[in-house]
Design a protein around this motif. Structure first.
Motif, PDB file in Angstrom:
ATOM      1  N   LYS A  87     -10.061  37.949  17.415  1.00 54.25           N
ATOM      2  CA  LYS A  87      -9.162  37.094  16.656  1.00 54.25           C
ATOM      3  C   LYS A  87      -9.233  35.687  17.232  1.00 54.25           C
ATOM      4  CE  LYS A  87      -5.772  40.536  15.151  1.00 54.25           C
ATOM      5  NZ  LYS A  87      -4.348  40.938  15.137  1.00 54.25           N
ATOM      6  N   ASP A  88      -9.078  34.711  16.358  1.00 56.22           N
ATOM      7  CA  ASP A  88      -9.012  33.308  16.752  1.00 56.22           C
ATOM      8  C   ASP A  88      -7.558  32.850  16.761  1.00 56.22           C
ATOM      9  OD1 ASP A  88     -11.677  32.959  17.083  1.00 56.22           O
ATOM     10  OD2 ASP A  88     -11.942  31.575  15.404  1.00 56.22           O
ATOM     11  N   ARG A  89      -7.289  31.882  17.601  1.00 55.83           N
ATOM     12  CA  ARG A  89      -6.005  31.191  17.547  1.00 55.83           C
ATOM     13  C   ARG A  89      -6.163  29.880  16.773  1.00 55.83           C
ATOM     14  NH1 ARG A  89      -3.508  30.789  23.541  1.00 55.83           N
ATOM     15  NH2 ARG A  89      -5.670  31.087  24.109  1.00 55.83           N
ATOM     16  N   GLY A 102      -8.724  43.068  20.082  1.00 57.12           N
ATOM     17  CA  GLY A 102      -7.363  42.631  20.379  1.00 57.12           C
ATOM     18  C   GLY A 102      -6.854  43.069  21.729  1.00 57.12           C
ATOM     19  N   MET A 128      -2.578  33.602  14.590  1.00 60.12           N
ATOM     20  CA  MET A 128      -3.719  34.439  14.917  1.00 60.12           C
ATOM     21  C   MET A 128      -4.450  34.821  13.639  1.00 60.12           C
ATOM     22  SD  MET A 128      -3.535  34.529  18.211  1.00 60.12           S
ATOM     23  CE  MET A 128      -4.696  35.819  18.685  1.00 60.12           C
ATOM     24  N   LEU A 129      -5.761  34.617  13.623  1.00 57.86           N
ATOM     25  CA  LEU A 129      -6.591  34.936  12.458  1.00 57.86           C
ATOM     26  C   LEU A 129      -7.655  35.948  12.852  1.00 57.86           C
ATOM     27  CD1 LEU A 129      -7.193  31.321  11.059  1.00 57.86           C
ATOM     28  CD2 LEU A 129      -5.533  32.998  10.249  1.00 57.86           C
ATOM     29  N   ASN A 130      -7.757  37.036  12.101  1.00 56.74           N
ATOM     30  CA  ASN A 130      -8.758  38.060  12.368  1.00 56.74           C
ATOM     31  C   ASN A 130     -10.109  37.584  11.846  1.00 56.74           C
ATOM     32  OD1 ASN A 130     -10.270  40.343  12.753  1.00 56.74           O
ATOM     33  ND2 ASN A 130      -8.834  41.747  11.791  1.00 56.74           N
ATOM     34  N   THR A 173      -8.223  36.561  20.848  1.00 52.02           N
ATOM     35  CA  THR A 173      -8.388  37.843  21.532  1.00 52.02           C
ATOM     36  C   THR A 173      -9.813  38.336  21.324  1.00 52.02           C
ATOM     37  OG1 THR A 173      -7.800  39.228  19.633  1.00 52.02           O
ATOM     38  CG2 THR A 173      -5.984  38.450  21.037  1.00 52.02           C
ATOM     39  N   GLU A 177     -14.243  43.526  17.947  1.00 50.51           N
ATOM     40  CA  GLU A 177     -13.566  42.690  16.968  1.00 50.51           C
ATOM     41  C   GLU A 177     -12.703  41.662  17.685  1.00 50.51           C
ATOM     42  OE1 GLU A 177     -11.488  44.786  13.977  1.00 50.51           O
ATOM     43  OE2 GLU A 177     -13.309  45.606  13.071  1.00 50.51           O
TER      44      GLU A 177
END
Length: 297
Positions: free
Chosen positions: A290-292, A248, A266-268, A244, A288
C-alpha cells in the motif's frame, strides 16, 4: 481566495470532479501510478490554478488528469527528451519506436535489445530510452551504481507493434496538450508553483526503489523542506510515499515533519513489480503493498 481546498474561487482555472481510469500506458515503468491515478486525483483540491508534477516518470497521473494547465518535469535528460518530443513532434516519436522495433523483430531479439542498450549507455538519448522502456523486463529501469549504466535485461513478452504504439502516441499527445515539459530539479519545479496551484510528488521510495534511476542521490528531508516552502505560500501539495509492504504486515515508518501534512490516506497498489524483478519470479502472494498519500491540506 478561500482557504478551503475544495471551495471555489475565480482565481483558479481548473475544476475537477470524479475522473475515470485511463489505463493505456505510453511507457512501461515500474512504480507508475496510472492504474490508480483516478484515486489519487479524487483527493486533489476540487479546483486549482495549475497542476505541477516534478517527479514525472511515466506521467501516469498527469495523463489521467489531462490538465488544462500542467507542468511536468524530471531530472533525467533522455526521459524529458521523450516528453518534449511527444508534445512537439509526436510523429518523430513514432519513428523512433518503429525503427528500433523493426530491428528487434527481424533479428535476435535479445542481441538487438542488448545492442540498443549498449548504444544508449555509451550516449544516453531519448530515442533508445523509449524503446528500452517498452521492451525491458517489467519496465524496471535499473541503473548500476558503479557506472550509471542501465542494466535491465530484455523482457519476456513481445514489444508492442508500431501501429498500436502510434495510436497511444496520438492519444497521449491529445490528453497532454495542455502540458509543458521541462528538464528541472524538483526544487526548481516546485518553486514556480503559484498560490492556488497544486503539486503532486511521486519521488523514489526509500524502502523499495533504491536501484531505480535518480534514487541514489534523492534525500527525503530535502523534499520535505521544498514542500514546506510551497505550503507556506499557498500551494497545495500531495505526496505519494512508502506505506506498507508484505501484504500490509510491515509499515514503512518514515520521520515526517510535525504539522507539515494534514491528512494521510492509504491506497492499495497491488503487488510490486520491482519485488518480482528482485525475487527472480518467485511467488508474490506475500508482497502486496500500500502507498501513503500525504496531503498538506
Amino acid at each position: 481566495m478561500t482557504d478551503d481546498p475544495r471551495g471555489t474561487s475565480t482565481d483558479r482555472v481548473a475544476c475537477i470532479g470524479p475522473v475515470a481510469p485511463f489505463k493505456t500506458q505510453l511507457l512501461k515503468w515500474v512504480g507508475s501510478k496510472q492504474k490508480f491515478a483516478h484515486e489519487i486525483i479524487a483527493h486533489l483540491p476540487r479546483d486549482f490554478g495549475a497542476y505541477h508534477e516534478p517527479f514525472l516518470g511515466a506521467g501516469g497521473v498527469m495523463a489521467v488528469l489531462a490538465p488544462a494547465r500542467g507542468f511536468g518535469s524530471d531530472t533525467y535528460p533522455p526521459l524529458m527528451e521523450i516528453w518534449a518530443t511527444l508534445s512537439r513532434e509526436p510523429e518523430l516519436l513514432k519513428t523512433w519506436y518503429q525503427d528500433r522495433w523493426t530491428a528487434f523483430q527481424n533479428g535476435d531479439r535479445v542481441a538487438v535489445y542488448e545492442a540498443i542498450k549498449a548504444r544508449f549507455n555509451a550516449a544516453p538519448n531519448g530515442a533508445d530510452f523509449l524503446f528500452l522502456c517498452r521492451s525491458c523486463y517489467g519496465g524496471v529501469v535499473r541503473f548500476r551504481r558503479s557506472n550509471g549504466h542501465m542494466s535491465t535485461p530484455c523482457g519476456a513478452h513481445p514489444a508492442i507493434p508500431p501501429k498500436a504504439f502510434a495510436k497511444r502516441v496520438d492519444l497521449w499527445h491529445q490528453r497532454l496538450r495542455g502540458a509543458q515539459f521541462d528538464l528541472l530539479d524538483y526544487r526548481d519545479a516546485m518553486d514556480r508553483a503559484a498560490p492556488g496551484d497544486v503539486i503532486y510528488c511521486d519521488p523514489p521510495y526509500s524502502f523499495s526503489q533504491s536501484i531505480l534511476y535518480g534514487a541514489q542521490s534523492f534525500q527525503l528531508p530535502d523534499l520535505f523542506e521544498a514542500i514546506a516552502k510551497a505550503k507556506a505560500r499557498g500551494v497545495w501539495v500531495a505526496l505519494s510515499i512508502d506505506g506498507t509492504k508484505k501484504s500490509g504486515g510491515t509499515y514503512c515508518d518514515l520521520p515526517l515533519p510535525e504539522g507539515l501534512f494534514e491528512r494521510e490516506i492509504m491506497l492499495n497498489v497491488g503487488r510490486s513489480m520491482l519485488r518480482r524483478f528482485q525475487m527472480g519470479g518467485q511467488t508474490m502472494e506475500a508482497e502486496e503493498v500500500k502507498d501513503r498519500l500525504l496531503l498538506t491540506y
